[in-house]
Motif scaffolding. Structure first.
Motif, mmCIF file in Angstrom:
data_model
loop_
_atom_site.group_PDB
_atom_site.id
_atom_site.type_symbol
_atom_site.label_atom_id
_atom_site.label_comp_id
_atom_site.label_asym_id
_atom_site.label_seq_id
_atom_site.Cartn_x
_atom_site.Cartn_y
_atom_site.Cartn_z
ATOM 1 N N GLY A 257 0.914 7.700 -13.661
ATOM 2 C CA GLY A 257 0.482 6.921 -14.664
ATOM 3 C C GLY A 257 0.537 5.595 -13.531
ATOM 4 N N TRP A 258 1.919 5.137 -13.299
ATOM 5 C CA TRP A 258 2.339 3.839 -12.711
ATOM 6 C C TRP A 258 1.475 3.672 -11.290
ATOM 7 C CZ3 TRP A 258 8.049 3.333 -11.427
ATOM 8 C CH2 TRP A 258 8.255 1.612 -11.500
ATOM 9 N N ALA A 259 1.655 4.802 -10.665
ATOM 10 C CA ALA A 259 0.264 5.064 -8.898
ATOM 11 C C ALA A 259 -0.456 4.618 -9.237
ATOM 12 C CB ALA A 259 1.105 5.706 -8.398
ATOM 13 N N VAL A 260 -1.416 4.818 -10.434
ATOM 14 C CA VAL A 260 -2.825 4.473 -11.217
ATOM 15 C C VAL A 260 -3.170 3.624 -11.278
ATOM 16 C CG1 VAL A 260 -5.160 5.483 -12.459
ATOM 17 C CG2 VAL A 260 -3.331 7.157 -11.166
ATOM 18 N N TYR B 42 8.154 -5.413 -5.348
ATOM 19 C CA TYR B 42 7.276 -4.913 -5.318
ATOM 20 C C TYR B 42 5.681 -5.033 -5.570
ATOM 21 C CZ TYR B 42 10.829 -2.961 -3.452
ATOM 22 O OH TYR B 42 12.014 -2.553 -2.330
ATOM 23 N N ASP B 43 5.733 -6.111 -6.751
ATOM 24 C CA ASP B 43 4.094 -6.781 -7.040
ATOM 25 C C ASP B 43 3.983 -7.436 -6.414
ATOM 26 O OD1 ASP B 43 4.741 -5.443 -10.417
ATOM 27 O OD2 ASP B 43 5.681 -6.949 -10.637
ATOM 28 N N LEU B 44 4.734 -7.865 -5.310
ATOM 29 C CA LEU B 44 3.648 -9.358 -4.839
ATOM 30 C C LEU B 44 3.447 -8.456 -3.846
ATOM 31 C CD1 LEU B 44 5.704 -11.866 -6.265
ATOM 32 C CD2 LEU B 44 4.052 -11.803 -6.849
ATOM 33 N N THR C 66 1.003 -0.950 0.134
ATOM 34 C CA THR C 66 0.255 0.222 0.150
ATOM 35 C C THR C 66 0.866 1.103 0.363
ATOM 36 O OG1 THR C 66 -0.145 -0.023 1.941
ATOM 37 C CG2 THR C 66 -1.865 -0.985 1.390
ATOM 38 N N ASN C 67 1.982 1.321 0.642
ATOM 39 C CA ASN C 67 2.997 2.371 0.477
ATOM 40 C C ASN C 67 3.231 2.285 -0.871
ATOM 41 O OD1 ASN C 67 4.677 0.266 0.507
ATOM 42 N ND2 ASN C 67 5.993 2.015 1.584
ATOM 43 N N LEU C 68 3.526 1.960 -2.425
ATOM 44 C CA LEU C 68 4.409 2.101 -3.232
ATOM 45 C C LEU C 68 3.284 3.333 -3.833
ATOM 46 C CD1 LEU C 68 6.976 1.339 -4.434
ATOM 47 C CD2 LEU C 68 5.502 -0.680 -5.438
ATOM 48 N N PRO C 69 2.365 3.275 -4.329
ATOM 49 C CA PRO C 69 1.328 4.095 -4.992
ATOM 50 C C PRO C 69 1.456 5.279 -4.181
ATOM 51 C CG PRO C 69 -0.429 2.165 -3.874
ATOM 52 C CD PRO C 69 1.503 1.915 -4.195
ATOM 53 N N VAL C 70 1.145 5.364 -3.120
ATOM 54 C CA VAL C 70 1.885 6.431 -2.025
ATOM 55 C C VAL C 70 2.326 7.476 -2.660
ATOM 56 C CG1 VAL C 70 1.752 8.313 -0.110
ATOM 57 C CG2 VAL C 70 -0.653 6.013 -0.484
ATOM 58 N N THR C 71 4.188 6.592 -2.761
ATOM 59 C CA THR C 71 5.462 7.051 -2.705
ATOM 60 C C THR C 71 5.712 7.405 -3.889
ATOM 61 O OG1 THR C 71 6.540 5.371 -1.145
ATOM 62 C CG2 THR C 71 7.788 6.159 -2.811
ATOM 63 N N LYS C 72 5.112 7.032 -4.827
ATOM 64 C CA LYS C 72 4.553 6.869 -6.396
ATOM 65 C C LYS C 72 4.282 8.523 -6.380
ATOM 66 C CE LYS C 72 5.224 2.462 -8.179
ATOM 67 N NZ LYS C 72 4.726 1.722 -9.092
ATOM 68 N N LEU C 73 2.931 8.670 -6.261
ATOM 69 C CA LEU C 73 2.241 9.954 -6.383
ATOM 70 C C LEU C 73 3.060 10.930 -5.803
ATOM 71 C CD1 LEU C 73 -1.711 8.959 -5.519
ATOM 72 C CD2 LEU C 73 -0.416 9.806 -7.523
ATOM 73 N N ALA C 74 3.851 10.694 -4.797
ATOM 74 C CA ALA C 74 4.527 11.589 -3.283
ATOM 75 C C ALA C 74 6.368 12.408 -4.882
ATOM 76 C CB ALA C 74 5.002 11.215 -2.847
ATOM 77 N N GLY C 75 6.266 10.965 -5.085
ATOM 78 C CA GLY C 75 7.197 11.578 -6.080
ATOM 79 C C GLY C 75 7.391 12.233 -7.413
ATOM 80 N N ALA C 76 5.634 12.235 -7.976
ATOM 81 C CA ALA C 76 4.853 12.887 -9.184
ATOM 82 C C ALA C 76 4.938 14.541 -8.968
ATOM 83 C CB ALA C 76 4.180 12.050 -9.586
ATOM 84 N N VAL C 77 4.284 14.663 -6.789
ATOM 85 C CA VAL C 77 4.429 15.949 -7.674
ATOM 86 C C VAL C 77 5.616 16.592 -6.902
ATOM 87 C CG1 VAL C 77 3.513 17.443 -5.089
ATOM 88 C CG2 VAL C 77 2.134 15.571 -5.666
ATOM 89 N N LEU C 78 6.751 15.849 -6.295
ATOM 90 C CA LEU C 78 7.591 16.676 -6.323
ATOM 91 C C LEU C 78 8.938 16.678 -7.307
ATOM 92 C CD1 LEU C 78 10.228 16.931 -4.682
ATOM 93 C CD2 LEU C 78 10.739 14.872 -4.018
#
Length: 142
Positions: free
Chosen positions: A54-57, A122-124, A14-26
């Motif tokens: 898109g990867w996070a979505v 990270y997929d599993l 669950t923390n992976l999409p949050v991290t990706k979205l935070a990276g996009a904002v950064l």
């Protein structure tokens, strides 16, 4: 002998999409901060941020990457679709280990004859070795 549960799923942590979205904002913030009016830098930062978002979505829309049940394996197909691989079509379940730059990477490989499905840690949300062991055990009890 232990009974195997009829359905087991592996999903993106669950923390992976949050991290990706935070990276996009950064990326957008850094692009705006350091672009100095250069449109190329803004476009590059925007494209990188859009790709990461898109990867996070995808992680949010289809978090379950792999599932097993008595009928076979259900794998992610395309952006967010699902595909059932009946047990008779699954030819091999392997873990590929490769060392690059001093780091060993593992990938779960599911060979279904005409298709090959690859899953990383990270997929599993678990190590590919652990998942492979569970899949092999589930395969023995169709």
């Amino acid at each position: 002998m232990d009974e195997i549960s009829p359905v087991r799923q592996w999903r993106v942590p669950t923390n992976l999409p949050v991290t990706k979205l935070a990276g996009a904002v950064l990326l957008v913030a850094l692009g705006l901060l350091f672009a100095d009016g250069d449109p190329v830098r803004l476009v590059v930062a925007g494209l990188a941020a859009a790709t990461l978002a898109g990867w996070a979505v995808r992680d949010l829309v289809a978090p379950v990457r792999l599932a097993v049940d008595p009928a076979g394996l259900t794998v992610i197909h395309g952006f967010a679709g699902r595909r059932l691989l009946p047990w008779p079509t699954v030819e091999a379940i392997n873990v590929d280990r490769r060392q690059r730059l001093g780091v060993t990477g593992e990938v779960l490989e599911i060979d279904a004859g005409e298709s090959l499905h690859l899953f990383g840690r990270y997929d599993l949300g678990a190590t590919p070795e652990e998942v492979a062991a569970e899949l092999r055990a589930a395969r023995r009890y169709p």
